[in-house]
Motif scaffolding. Structure first.
Motif, PDB file in Angstrom:
ATOM      1  N   MET A  58     -52.362 -18.880   3.228  1.00 30.43           N
ATOM      2  CA  MET A  58     -52.258 -17.911   2.145  1.00 30.43           C
ATOM      3  C   MET A  58     -53.507 -17.887   1.273  1.00 30.43           C
ATOM      4  N   THR A  59     -53.739 -16.727   0.670  1.00 33.10           N
ATOM      5  CA  THR A  59     -54.788 -16.571  -0.320  1.00 33.10           C
ATOM      6  C   THR A  59     -54.123 -16.362  -1.677  1.00 33.10           C
ATOM      7  N   LYS A  60     -54.876 -16.589  -2.720  1.00 36.71           N
ATOM      8  CA  LYS A  60     -54.358 -16.442  -4.074  1.00 36.71           C
ATOM      9  C   LYS A  60     -53.752 -15.056  -4.257  1.00 36.71           C
ATOM     10  N   GLY A  61     -52.514 -15.022  -4.764  1.00 37.46           N
ATOM     11  CA  GLY A  61     -51.817 -13.764  -5.002  1.00 37.46           C
ATOM     12  C   GLY A  61     -51.026 -13.236  -3.819  1.00 37.46           C
ATOM     13  N   GLN A  62     -51.216 -13.807  -2.639  1.00 34.10           N
ATOM     14  CA  GLN A  62     -50.513 -13.340  -1.448  1.00 34.10           C
ATOM     15  C   GLN A  62     -49.055 -13.786  -1.490  1.00 34.10           C
ATOM     16  N   ALA A  63     -48.156 -12.900  -1.043  1.00 32.58           N
ATOM     17  CA  ALA A  63     -46.727 -13.202  -0.979  1.00 32.58           C
ATOM     18  C   ALA A  63     -46.260 -13.104   0.463  1.00 32.58           C
ATOM     19  N   ILE A  64     -45.321 -13.957   0.825  1.00 33.56           N
ATOM     20  CA  ILE A  64     -44.690 -13.879   2.145  1.00 33.56           C
ATOM     21  C   ILE A  64     -43.179 -13.920   1.967  1.00 33.56           C
ATOM     22  N   SER A  65     -42.489 -13.284   2.879  1.00 31.65           N
ATOM     23  CA  SER A  65     -41.032 -13.290   2.874  1.00 31.65           C
ATOM     24  C   SER A  65     -40.532 -14.590   3.479  1.00 31.65           C
ATOM     25  N   LEU A  66     -39.433 -15.099   2.959  1.00 42.03           N
ATOM     26  CA  LEU A  66     -38.833 -16.301   3.510  1.00 42.03           C
ATOM     27  C   LEU A  66     -37.673 -15.959   4.449  1.00 42.03           C
ATOM     28  N   GLN A  67     -37.749 -14.775   5.052  1.00 46.21           N
ATOM     29  CA  GLN A  67     -36.787 -14.388   6.079  1.00 46.21           C
ATOM     30  C   GLN A  67     -37.249 -14.970   7.407  1.00 46.21           C
ATOM     31  N   LYS A  68     -36.317 -15.434   8.205  1.00 47.80           N
ATOM     32  CA  LYS A  68     -36.652 -15.947   9.532  1.00 47.80           C
ATOM     33  C   LYS A  68     -36.950 -14.782  10.464  1.00 47.80           C
ATOM     34  N   ALA A  69     -37.644 -15.074  11.551  1.00 46.01           N
ATOM     35  CA  ALA A  69     -38.001 -14.041  12.524  1.00 46.01           C
ATOM     36  C   ALA A  69     -36.763 -13.345  13.083  1.00 46.01           C
ATOM     37  N   ASP A  70     -35.633 -14.073  13.172  1.00 44.65           N
ATOM     38  CA  ASP A  70     -34.415 -13.478  13.709  1.00 44.65           C
ATOM     39  C   ASP A  70     -33.632 -12.680  12.664  1.00 44.65           C
ATOM     40  N   GLY A  71     -34.212 -12.529  11.455  1.00 47.76           N
ATOM     41  CA  GLY A  71     -33.563 -11.751  10.411  1.00 47.76           C
ATOM     42  C   GLY A  71     -32.730 -12.588   9.454  1.00 47.76           C
TER      43      GLY A  71
ATOM     44  N   PHE B 210     -53.669 -29.084  -1.632  1.00 46.00           N
ATOM     45  CA  PHE B 210     -52.946 -27.983  -1.008  1.00 46.00           C
ATOM     46  C   PHE B 210     -51.481 -28.014  -1.421  1.00 46.00           C
ATOM     47  N   CYS B 211     -50.838 -26.890  -1.218  1.00 44.18           N
ATOM     48  CA  CYS B 211     -49.383 -26.857  -1.245  1.00 44.18           C
ATOM     49  C   CYS B 211     -48.958 -26.159   0.035  1.00 44.18           C
ATOM     50  N   ARG B 212     -47.817 -26.577   0.556  1.00 45.48           N
ATOM     51  CA  ARG B 212     -47.336 -25.971   1.794  1.00 45.48           C
ATOM     52  C   ARG B 212     -45.830 -25.833   1.723  1.00 45.48           C
ATOM     53  N   LEU B 213     -45.343 -24.807   2.372  1.00 41.62           N
ATOM     54  CA  LEU B 213     -43.913 -24.559   2.439  1.00 41.62           C
ATOM     55  C   LEU B 213     -43.449 -24.872   3.849  1.00 41.62           C
ATOM     56  N   VAL B 214     -42.418 -25.714   3.945  1.00 41.38           N
ATOM     57  CA  VAL B 214     -41.895 -26.171   5.225  1.00 41.38           C
ATOM     58  C   VAL B 214     -40.421 -25.806   5.316  1.00 41.38           C
ATOM     59  N   ASP B 215     -39.995 -25.309   6.487  1.00 45.65           N
ATOM     60  CA  ASP B 215     -38.579 -25.080   6.759  1.00 45.65           C
ATOM     61  C   ASP B 215     -37.941 -26.458   6.962  1.00 45.65           C
ATOM     62  N   GLU B 216     -37.106 -26.888   6.032  1.00 49.25           N
ATOM     63  CA  GLU B 216     -36.532 -28.234   6.096  1.00 49.25           C
ATOM     64  C   GLU B 216     -35.551 -28.402   7.257  1.00 49.25           C
ATOM     65  N   THR B 217     -35.044 -27.311   7.807  1.00 44.26           N
ATOM     66  CA  THR B 217     -34.076 -27.440   8.901  1.00 44.26           C
ATOM     67  C   THR B 217     -34.729 -27.838  10.213  1.00 44.26           C
ATOM     68  N   ASN B 218     -36.026 -27.482  10.387  1.00 40.78           N
ATOM     69  CA  ASN B 218     -36.688 -27.827  11.651  1.00 40.78           C
ATOM     70  C   ASN B 218     -38.071 -28.458  11.480  1.00 40.78           C
TER      71      ASN B 218
ATOM     72  N   GLN C  98     -40.825 -27.090  10.495  1.00 45.36           N
ATOM     73  CA  GLN C  98     -41.938 -26.179  10.777  1.00 45.36           C
ATOM     74  C   GLN C  98     -42.624 -25.749   9.487  1.00 45.36           C
ATOM     75  N   GLU C  99     -43.950 -25.898   9.458  1.00 43.40           N
ATOM     76  CA  GLU C  99     -44.722 -25.414   8.316  1.00 43.40           C
ATOM     77  C   GLU C  99     -44.788 -23.897   8.390  1.00 43.40           C
ATOM     78  N   LEU C 100     -44.427 -23.235   7.293  1.00 44.23           N
ATOM     79  CA  LEU C 100     -44.398 -21.780   7.247  1.00 44.23           C
ATOM     80  C   LEU C 100     -45.635 -21.195   6.584  1.00 44.23           C
ATOM     81  N   ALA C 101     -46.084 -21.846   5.516  1.00 47.96           N
ATOM     82  CA  ALA C 101     -47.218 -21.319   4.760  1.00 47.96           C
ATOM     83  C   ALA C 101     -47.966 -22.466   4.105  1.00 47.96           C
ATOM     84  N   ARG C 102     -49.261 -22.256   3.919  1.00 49.19           N
ATOM     85  CA  ARG C 102     -50.113 -23.262   3.277  1.00 49.19           C
ATOM     86  C   ARG C 102     -51.091 -22.536   2.373  1.00 49.19           C
ATOM     87  N   TYR C 103     -51.251 -23.085   1.179  1.00 49.95           N
ATOM     88  CA  TYR C 103     -52.237 -22.570   0.246  1.00 49.95           C
ATOM     89  C   TYR C 103     -53.157 -23.728  -0.110  1.00 49.95           C
TER      90      TYR C 103
END
Length: 192
Positions: free
Chosen positions: A5-18, A129-137, A139-144
Motif C-alpha cells: 500500500m501507499t499512503k492514502g490507499q484503501a483496500i476492501s477487506l472482502q475475500k475473493a469469494d465475496g 511497517f504495518c501489515r494486515l494478516v487474515d488471522e484465519t489462515n 495470509q498477509e493481505l496488505a503491507r504499508y
C-alpha cells in the motif's frame, strides 16, 4: 497475495469469494537504525508502542495498548509490549488482533498508531511497517512500509473502517509527535 500500500490507499477487506474477513491481525515491526559513532556503527534499542483506538461516530470510545491489552467488549486484543523492536527480523514486533465479527455495531473505525514512548524519533528507526494478516489462515493481505525517518515520535499508521456491511483498510502514514495515544488524538481526528 499481498498488496503493498501507499499512503492514502484503501483496500476492501472482502475475500475473493465475496465473503468478509472475520479476524485480522495488524502487525507492526521496526528496527533501530545503526548510528555512526567514534568507534563505528552501533544501534540502540527502540521502544515503539502499538495502539488501536476504537471510534464511534468520530468519538473515541475505547483503546487497546500495552497497559490495556483487551478492549472492553473483547473484540480487539494487543499481544503485548515489545521494548526493543527488530526481534522478529522482519516479523511483527507488536500485534493487535481484531475479531471483526465481534466489533460492536456502533464502532465504525479503528485507528492504529505507533509511538515512541521513550521519545526517540523515527530518524532512529528503520524498516518500520504495518501489515494486515487474515488471522484465519495467516495470509498477509496488505503491507504499508514507512519510507524515511523524520524528526517525529509517532505515526498514525492505518485505519480499519466500516463500509456498508463490510470493512476497508486505509494506509495513513501521518507523522505526529507524542509519547502516548492520548498525545496523538489531535493528529488522529483529521484522519477519521
Amino acid at each position: 497475495m499481498t498488496v503493498n500500500m501507499t499512503k492514502g490507499q484503501a483496500i476492501s477487506l472482502q475475500k475473493a469469494d465475496g465473503g468478509s474477513l472475520t479476524a485480522v491481525r495488524m502487525g507492526l515491526g521496526w528496527q533501530a537504525a545503526p548510528r555512526r559513532g567514534l568507534f563505528g556503527s552501533r544501534t540502540r534499542e527502540i521502544d515503539l508502542d502499538a495502539s488501536a483506538v476504537l471510534f464511534a461516530d468520530k468519538q473515541p470510545v475505547d483503546v487497546v495498548f500495552f497497559r490495556h491489552l483487551v478492549s472492553d467488549d473483547g473484540s480487539v486484543r494487543h499481544t503485548g509490549d515489545n521494548l526493543v523492536g527488530g526481534v522478529g527480523q522482519g516479523g511483527d514486533d507488536e500485534a493487535v488482533l481484531v475479531d471483526l465479527s465481534r466489533v460492536p455495531v456502533h464502532i465504525d473505525q479503528i485507528v492504529f498508531t505507533v509511538n515512541s514512548f521513550t521519545g526517540q524519533t523515527f530518524q532512529e528507526v528503520q524498516n518500520a511497517f504495518c501489515r494486515l494478516v487474515d488471522e484465519t489462515n495467516g495470509q498477509e493481505l496488505a503491507r504499508y512500509t514507512l519510507a524515511g525517518g523524520g524528526a517525529y515520535t509517532a505515526q498514525i499508521m492505518a485505519k480499519v473502517h466500516r463500509v456498508g456491511a463490510g470493512w476497508n483498510m486505509t494506509a495513513l502514514g501521518t507523522p505526529a509527535n507524542g509519547r502516548t495515544f492520548q498525545d496523538l488524538m489531535p493528529a488522529i481526528l483529521p484522519a477519521l
